[in-house]
Design an enzyme around this catalytic site. Sequence first.
Site, PDB file in Angstrom:
ATOM      1  N   SER A 262     -58.813  27.048  -2.371  1.00  0.00           N
ATOM      2  CA  SER A 262     -58.176  28.099  -3.170  1.00  0.00           C
ATOM      3  C   SER A 262     -56.869  28.248  -2.708  1.00  0.00           C
ATOM      4  O   SER A 262     -56.112  28.733  -3.705  1.00  0.00           O
ATOM      5  CB  SER A 262     -59.064  29.275  -3.083  1.00  0.00           C
ATOM      6  OG  SER A 262     -58.976  29.626  -1.280  1.00  0.00           O
ATOM      7  N   HIS A 290     -64.211  28.127  -6.519  1.00  0.00           N
ATOM      8  CA  HIS A 290     -63.087  27.723  -7.309  1.00  0.00           C
ATOM      9  C   HIS A 290     -63.058  26.517  -8.079  1.00  0.00           C
ATOM     10  O   HIS A 290     -62.212  25.831  -8.401  1.00  0.00           O
ATOM     11  CB  HIS A 290     -61.922  27.557  -6.517  1.00  0.00           C
ATOM     12  CG  HIS A 290     -61.238  29.078  -6.094  1.00  0.00           C
ATOM     13  ND1 HIS A 290     -60.644  29.909  -6.660  1.00  0.00           N
ATOM     14  CD2 HIS A 290     -61.749  29.586  -4.836  1.00  0.00           C
ATOM     15  CE1 HIS A 290     -60.340  31.043  -6.080  1.00  0.00           C
ATOM     16  NE2 HIS A 290     -61.222  30.880  -4.989  1.00  0.00           N
ATOM     17  N   LYS A 321     -65.982  35.266 -10.293  1.00  0.00           N
ATOM     18  CA  LYS A 321     -64.728  34.429 -10.599  1.00  0.00           C
ATOM     19  C   LYS A 321     -64.808  33.964 -12.248  1.00  0.00           C
ATOM     20  O   LYS A 321     -64.829  34.740 -13.046  1.00  0.00           O
ATOM     21  CB  LYS A 321     -64.266  33.184  -9.819  1.00  0.00           C
ATOM     22  CG  LYS A 321     -63.885  33.944  -8.343  1.00  0.00           C
ATOM     23  CD  LYS A 321     -63.198  32.661  -7.532  1.00  0.00           C
ATOM     24  CE  LYS A 321     -62.891  33.303  -5.985  1.00  0.00           C
ATOM     25  NZ  LYS A 321     -64.049  34.197  -5.294  1.00  0.00           N
TER      26      LYS A 321
END
Length: 475
Positions: A262, A290, A321
């Site tokens: 990240s 991610h 996310k």
Amino acid sequence: MITWAHGARTFQPPRVPNWGGGGASPGGGWVLGHQWPLSLGGLGPTPSASGRSGMWRAAAVRGLRAGVAGTPRSASGAAGLQLRQRLESELEDIRGAGTWKNERIIASRQGPHLRLADGGAGILNFCANNYLGLSSHPEVIRAAVEALEKFGAGLSSVRFICGTQSIHKDLEEKIARFHQREDAILYASCFDANAGIFEALLTPEDAVLSDELNHASIIDGIRLCKANKYRYKHMDMQDLEAKLQDAQKHRLRLVATDGAFSMDGDIAPLREICQLAQKYDALVFIDECHATGFLGPNGRGTDELLGVMDKVTIINSTLGKALGGAAGGYTTGPKPLIDLLRQRSRPYLFSNSLPPAVVGCAAKALDLLMESNAIAQSMAAKTQRFRSKMTAAGFTISGKDHPICPVMLGDARLAAVMAEDMLNRGIYVIGFSYPVVPKGKARIRVQISAVHSDEDIDRCVEAFTEVGRKHGALR
């Protein structure tokens, strides 16, 4: 008096006699089922009572009086003063180092364009994990509202007592199907998922081999377990192989890595990791926070991107996310592992169930993703546009082909000042410095979203160029 409706019936808290012996005074109200006067003038005289019950009641009233007065409380005595002085000194050191982290207040929905509470409007947002733009997608919001209305605000329970609803099981099945795994288990966050897996799975007879730049939650989760711990250099396969050779004396070997890192925007060499794992009879764990939703042909993550879905044993990821952006995390993998986590994983056993609204929006985000890969595929072109234009302008961008695009600056103060100046130009980005990243490697992390337009990206690059020249980051 507080009342609430349920269907055609209306309920109210039970009428418990007022401790003072009378009814509620004018302006009074109900608190926790007890009829206490809550007028601004105070709570009236302390009830007459005797024994321990009376002492408890008197203490409760004094506590409520203090709360009404609104006086902040702090630790007293020499120890409290010593603590305050030490904390204030540490905070001053953080400010002096230029690494103080301010929390800007957003007064709008999450999205590519924001309104800030201090009056800033039309701000372009380039620092959210909202990779697919689903945080404010109308269908995702509608699904959350429907789940809230049908299943309530929350469960007030952990899963194994009375905290499992049909929607929790449905979402777990959907996650497993999306990742093409046997089963899945939900957590309050992926931090909790990482905190809960290593301790439950590994014993002192086992070994875990971790990339040195793994996320803090992986590091903390590994610290909790009693396995033998090895740390290999970042994405260094020679060092990993040496560590695997040394770990042959242990019963089970687990290689743990972020799929996408990240802070640097680089992608783990999973093909090589899986080859080494096969050679040395090890298992592979990846954190896909991610990557889930946008890497790979169908957004399944780095294992799909690199063609090793059948060689990765365990996946941890997040719902907070790309998949709606609300909250929640999960582990997916072999069913016996998931069954074991339901029995032994402490963050799962001792945390409340995910709220229905969170479950609803995550489920809808997965539905949208599995219906079409168009959103996920749109990320590549946008990412390439930003990276190529920033490189042409003279900036160093870490990582490769990932929507996390760290603009490397080195100096912590420079990163903070440039980020502030970018906001003055209507671009919301954040500077990262120690301890979030190593000393001397401060950067401004830019994150590209599927809902950014080409015009948004070009405006961001132009602002970076202006600010970089102003502060000497560009010549």
